[in-house]
Design a protein around this motif. Structure first.
Motif, mmCIF file in Angstrom:
data_model
loop_
_atom_site.group_PDB
_atom_site.id
_atom_site.type_symbol
_atom_site.label_atom_id
_atom_site.label_comp_id
_atom_site.label_asym_id
_atom_site.label_seq_id
_atom_site.Cartn_x
_atom_site.Cartn_y
_atom_site.Cartn_z
ATOM 1 N N GLY A 592 0.792 -1.097 -0.285
ATOM 2 C CA GLY A 592 -0.028 0.007 0.157
ATOM 3 C C GLY A 592 0.740 1.569 0.035
ATOM 4 N N ILE A 593 1.709 1.374 0.993
ATOM 5 C CA ILE A 593 2.460 2.894 1.305
ATOM 6 C C ILE A 593 3.741 2.838 0.184
ATOM 7 N N ILE A 594 4.663 1.755 0.368
ATOM 8 C CA ILE A 594 5.702 1.701 -0.308
ATOM 9 C C ILE A 594 5.802 1.742 -1.733
ATOM 10 N N ASP A 595 5.071 0.537 -2.043
ATOM 11 C CA ASP A 595 4.847 0.178 -3.538
ATOM 12 C C ASP A 595 3.877 1.024 -4.094
ATOM 13 N N GLY A 596 2.740 1.123 -3.547
ATOM 14 C CA GLY A 596 1.678 1.911 -3.949
ATOM 15 C C GLY A 596 1.570 3.165 -3.917
ATOM 16 N N LEU A 597 2.128 3.863 -2.935
ATOM 17 C CA LEU A 597 2.232 5.214 -2.905
ATOM 18 C C LEU A 597 3.687 5.899 -3.350
ATOM 19 N N VAL A 598 4.603 5.433 -2.594
ATOM 20 C CA VAL A 598 5.960 5.975 -2.573
ATOM 21 C C VAL A 598 6.494 5.731 -4.068
ATOM 22 N N VAL A 599 6.466 4.206 -4.581
ATOM 23 C CA VAL A 599 6.975 3.812 -5.664
ATOM 24 C C VAL A 599 6.151 4.218 -6.901
ATOM 25 N N ASN A 600 4.953 3.623 -7.152
ATOM 26 C CA ASN A 600 4.053 3.814 -8.124
ATOM 27 C C ASN A 600 3.422 5.124 -8.039
ATOM 28 N N GLY A 601 3.362 5.613 -6.792
ATOM 29 C CA GLY A 601 2.601 7.070 -6.668
ATOM 30 C C GLY A 601 3.285 7.950 -7.310
ATOM 31 N N SER A 602 4.459 8.064 -6.949
ATOM 32 C CA SER A 602 5.629 9.000 -7.598
ATOM 33 C C SER A 602 5.528 8.859 -9.012
ATOM 34 N N ALA A 603 5.576 7.605 -9.680
ATOM 35 C CA ALA A 603 5.769 7.539 -11.211
ATOM 36 C C ALA A 603 4.309 8.066 -11.502
ATOM 37 N N ARG A 604 3.128 7.725 -11.055
ATOM 38 C CA ARG A 604 1.878 8.326 -11.500
ATOM 39 C C ARG A 604 1.790 9.684 -11.472
ATOM 40 N N LEU A 605 2.404 10.254 -10.413
ATOM 41 C CA LEU A 605 2.510 11.866 -10.391
ATOM 42 C C LEU A 605 3.332 12.474 -11.463
ATOM 43 N N VAL A 606 4.644 11.886 -11.803
ATOM 44 C CA VAL A 606 5.358 12.241 -12.964
ATOM 45 C C VAL A 606 4.476 12.002 -14.113
ATOM 46 N N GLY A 607 3.787 11.057 -14.375
ATOM 47 C CA GLY A 607 2.952 10.852 -15.709
ATOM 48 C C GLY A 607 1.879 11.797 -15.667
ATOM 49 N N TRP A 608 1.256 12.221 -14.646
ATOM 50 C CA TRP A 608 -0.125 13.031 -14.764
ATOM 51 C C TRP A 608 0.760 14.595 -14.924
ATOM 52 N N VAL A 609 1.783 14.907 -14.236
ATOM 53 C CA VAL A 609 2.168 16.137 -14.535
ATOM 54 C C VAL A 609 2.874 16.148 -15.961
ATOM 55 N N SER A 610 3.453 15.245 -16.523
ATOM 56 C CA SER A 610 3.693 15.092 -17.974
ATOM 57 C C SER A 610 2.381 15.113 -18.763
ATOM 58 N N SER A 611 1.456 14.571 -18.403
ATOM 59 C CA SER A 611 0.332 14.706 -19.274
ATOM 60 C C SER A 611 -0.308 15.977 -19.588
ATOM 61 N N VAL A 612 -0.338 16.722 -18.345
ATOM 62 C CA VAL A 612 -0.650 18.199 -18.241
ATOM 63 C C VAL A 612 0.144 19.134 -19.030
ATOM 64 N N ALA A 613 1.580 18.950 -18.852
ATOM 65 C CA ALA A 613 2.630 19.639 -19.612
ATOM 66 C C ALA A 613 2.272 19.522 -21.305
ATOM 67 N N ARG A 614 1.866 18.123 -21.311
ATOM 68 C CA ARG A 614 2.060 17.880 -22.807
ATOM 69 C C ARG A 614 1.037 18.754 -23.589
ATOM 70 N N LEU A 615 -0.079 19.087 -22.912
ATOM 71 C CA LEU A 615 -1.211 19.985 -23.581
ATOM 72 C C LEU A 615 -0.728 21.309 -24.023
ATOM 73 N N PHE A 616 0.231 21.904 -23.228
ATOM 74 C CA PHE A 616 0.860 23.015 -23.804
ATOM 75 C C PHE A 616 2.131 23.047 -24.612
ATOM 76 N N GLN A 617 2.537 21.893 -25.021
ATOM 77 C CA GLN A 617 3.553 21.831 -26.068
ATOM 78 C C GLN A 617 3.192 20.831 -27.348
ATOM 79 N N THR A 618 2.136 21.646 -28.043
ATOM 80 C CA THR A 618 1.790 21.086 -29.305
ATOM 81 C C THR A 618 2.522 21.235 -30.426
ATOM 82 N N GLY A 619 3.318 22.420 -30.472
ATOM 83 C CA GLY A 619 4.027 22.758 -31.796
ATOM 84 C C GLY A 619 3.205 23.397 -32.699
ATOM 85 N N LEU A 620 2.154 23.931 -32.449
ATOM 86 C CA LEU A 620 1.258 24.982 -33.002
ATOM 87 C C LEU A 620 1.457 26.551 -32.640
#
Length: 642
Positions: A592-620
């Motif tokens: 729950g905490i180590i794998d779910g929140l710390v390890v996988n949670g940090s990966a999911r957070l980076v993925g979410w931030v990246s998905s939001v940042a990608r909306l502003f980097q379209t090349g148009l």
């Protein structure tokens, strides 16, 4: 002439040398070499112990350091010996019983592939116990305390391919760690308040700490010495298998029979008794601690004797007998009859070793069969084993003129006259325990050696007396099982122990014959005799009655037969609780905490931030211009507001 200080070193170091040679070079020197070197080393230790014992009787006492391990400020942690009448007696008893067990092992372990390893272990065990009884400080006492626990773990699980042996040695190790936690707390309190671990210095300062209190719980003050003594006794409860830390000892029967004799007769299980007797100057300053010791010993003496009546494994009967006898010794300590407790320790060492080794002789003859229901009629085939076991049984039941009678009767007399709270309960518990002692002891003798043979025909035709390496130790141990009690005038009523323990046994001594005649009129003798007579009636005359009685008693018999459910309780509460805690930490903490929140949670957070940042980097270009315009509007708005 060897200087006495050299002999002091030879006593523990000779078995250690034998253990090292047999353990490291066993394959090179072979089976004969392994048993010769270890037996010779223990023989040297025994002879040296006898010389030291004679020297101590002449008034020569030694108390000094041998090696300084560590110095921290004013505190010196060192290896040192205290050679007085208490330790000298223990040295002789330990080395003699160990020597007999070493010789016996040649016959018992003859076909075992771990022959050399076994001799190494039992010699190492002897070294550990000698270091314990010879210590003059708490550090060395703790070293010997833990060393016998470690080697007993190796010996109980010697047949490591058996799951039951692995379970038994883990159980013994874990239960002893529970007791040792209390023991080390007591030692830590001694060091914290007394500033030293030396026995002599602690005993000298102890009266000045008699009124000092410590807060075990906030707002609740306890006498310091009561806390120290109870903590030390918790360690003794584990090592000497007192209720409720007794559960490991019967299961330790999974080890080879020589170890059952060595651990349960004169060595490991008596370490707690020896320790409390050695600490008698501290215990005499705490009536609370004495009362705890007295009551725990009484419970153990009575209830373990009752369990012995329900067992069919011959080694387990003797094991529960050991638990009960250890309870008698503990009660003696609680009643301040330290000399009687140590005297019973000595006599018990001999007759209990006879019973264990005699049981082993039977097991050898029956091809490792231990169930008494498949025995019977063995006295015709094994007369030497039968006679020695009978002597051990008579001593264990406490019938005169055998050794156990004198030491057990002295304990009961001391408890009867004790003013320690709980002495009344202890007295009646011991009396009832005497009856059950006679019953379970002769139940074993009649079941195994009398009546008609109940083994299969093939086994019966091959029955014969054990070889001399088995029977000679039995005979040599049977002699003190008869005669050692005759020294009661010296050890209990005399001033043998001097200042080595606190002397508070004030009963009147009427001489050897007077003591026996006095005992014939006492309740303990008649209760033991009644137990033996009942065993004869139930297992020789009306052999159908025991089963009917068990059925009639129903749940009561079942409770006793299942050892009051302590194994199941501890398995559910502690083992089950540990598994539940581990499962919770695994699922909640790891997954729950180590794998779910710390390890996988940090990966999911980076993925979410990246998905939001990608909306502003379209090349148009128009999208970038729109974002810039929006930014300018917000900055202008913020600038105008400020």
């Amino acid at each position: 002439m060897i200087p006495m200080k050299i002999l002091y070193l030879i006593v523990p170091l000779a078995p250690l040398a034998g253990a090292i040679v047999a353990g490291l070079f066993g394959r090179a020197i072979g089976r004969k070499g392994a048993h010769r070197v270890t037996i010779l080393s223990v023989l040297v230790s025994f002879i040296a112990s006898c010389v030291i014992f004679a020297d101590v009787l002449h008034g020569n006492v030694f108390n000094g350091g041998v090696y300084t391990w560590l110095t921290s400020g004013a505190t010196r942690l060192e290896v040192g010996f205290l050679i007085d009448r208490l330790s000298a007696l223990m040295m002789v008893v330990v080395t003699f019983v160990s020597l007999m067990v070493h010789v016996y092992t040649i016959g018992y372990m003859a076909d075992d592939p771990g022959y050399e390893r076994f001799f190494s272990y039992i010699s190492l065990f002897t070294f550990s116990m000698l270091m314990l009884v010879m210590s003059n400080n708490f550090l060395q006492l703790f070293f010997g305390w833990e060393a016998v626990g470690l080697v007993s773990y190796l010996l109980i699980g010697f047949w490591y391919t058996r799951p039951s042996a692995i379970y038994a040695n883990l159980k013994a190790f874990i239960v002893n760690r529970v007791g040792d936690f209390g023991f080390i707390l007591g030692v830590a309190l001694v060091l914290a308040h007394f500033g030293t671990l030396d026995y002599g210095a602690v005993f000298t300062q102890a009266p000045s700490f008699a009124r000092e209190t410590v807060e075990v719980l906030p707002g609740h003050g306890w006498l310091l010495l009561s806390v120290i003594c109870i903590c030390l006794f918790v360690g003794a409860m584990g090592k000497s298998a007192q209720f409720p830390l007794h559960v490991w000892l019967p299961d330790s029967m999974e080890g080879p029979t020589p170890i059952s004799a060595l651990i349960h007769a004169a060595t490991m299980v008596t370490a707690g008794i020896f320790m409390v007797a050695r600490m008698s100057p501290l215990y005499e300053l705490s009536q609370t601690a004495l009362s705890v010791v007295l009551v725990i010993g009484a419970i153990t003496a009575l209830f373990m004797a009752m369990v012995a009546v329900t067992q069919y494994d011959i080694k387990r009967v003797v094991a529960y007998s050991t638990l009960s006898q250890l309870g008698y010794m503990t009660v003696a300590l609680g009643a301040s009859a330290y000399s009687a407790g140590i005297f019973h320790l000595m006599t018990h060492a001999f007759f209990k070793a006879v019973l264990f080794l005699g049981a082993g002789s039977v097991i050898i003859a029956l091809h490792h069969e231990q169930d008494m229901r498949r025995m019977g009629g063995l006295r015709r085939y094994m007369p030497v084993t039968y006679l020695t076991v009978l002597i051990g049984a008579l001593a264990n039941a406490g019938l005169p003129p055998f050794a156990g009678y004198f030491s057990k009767d002295a304990i009961i007399e001391a408890v009867h006259g004790s003013a320690t709270p709980g002495a009344g309960f202890a007295y009646w518990a011991l009396l009832i325990g005497v009856f059950f002692g006679g019953l379970y002891t002769f139940r074993m003798v009649f079941y195994a050696f009398h009546g008609q043979p109940r083994m299969d025909e093939h086994t019966r035709k091959g029955l014969r007396e054990s070889p001399w390496v088995v029977t000679v130790p039995l005979v040599l141990l049977a002699i003190p099982s008869v005669a050692s009690g005759w020294w009661i005038g010296t050890f209990v009523f005399g001033d043998y122990f001097g200042s080595s323990i606190t002397q508070k046994f004030h009963e009147e001594y009427h001489g050897l014959w007077g003591t026996m005649l006095h005992g014939l009129a006492g309740a303990p003798f008649w209760l033991a005799l009644a137990g033996a007579a009942l065993a004869a009636y139930l297992y020789l005359v009306r052999t159908d009655l025991p089963k009917k009685i068990a059925v009639a008693l129903g749940p009561l018999y079942a409770i006793v037969e299942r050892k009051y459910g302590f194994d199941e309780l501890y398995s559910w509460l502690f083992a089950g609780g540990a598994r539940l805690l581990g499962r919770g930490l695994w699922r909640g903490g790891d997954q729950g905490i180590i794998d779910g929140l710390v390890v996988n949670g940090s990966a999911r957070l980076v993925g979410w931030v990246s998905s939001v940042a990608r909306l502003f980097q379209t090349g148009l270009i128009y999208q970038y211009a729109f974002v810039m315009l929006i930014g300018v509007v917000f900055m202008t708005y913020w600038f105008l507001r400020t």
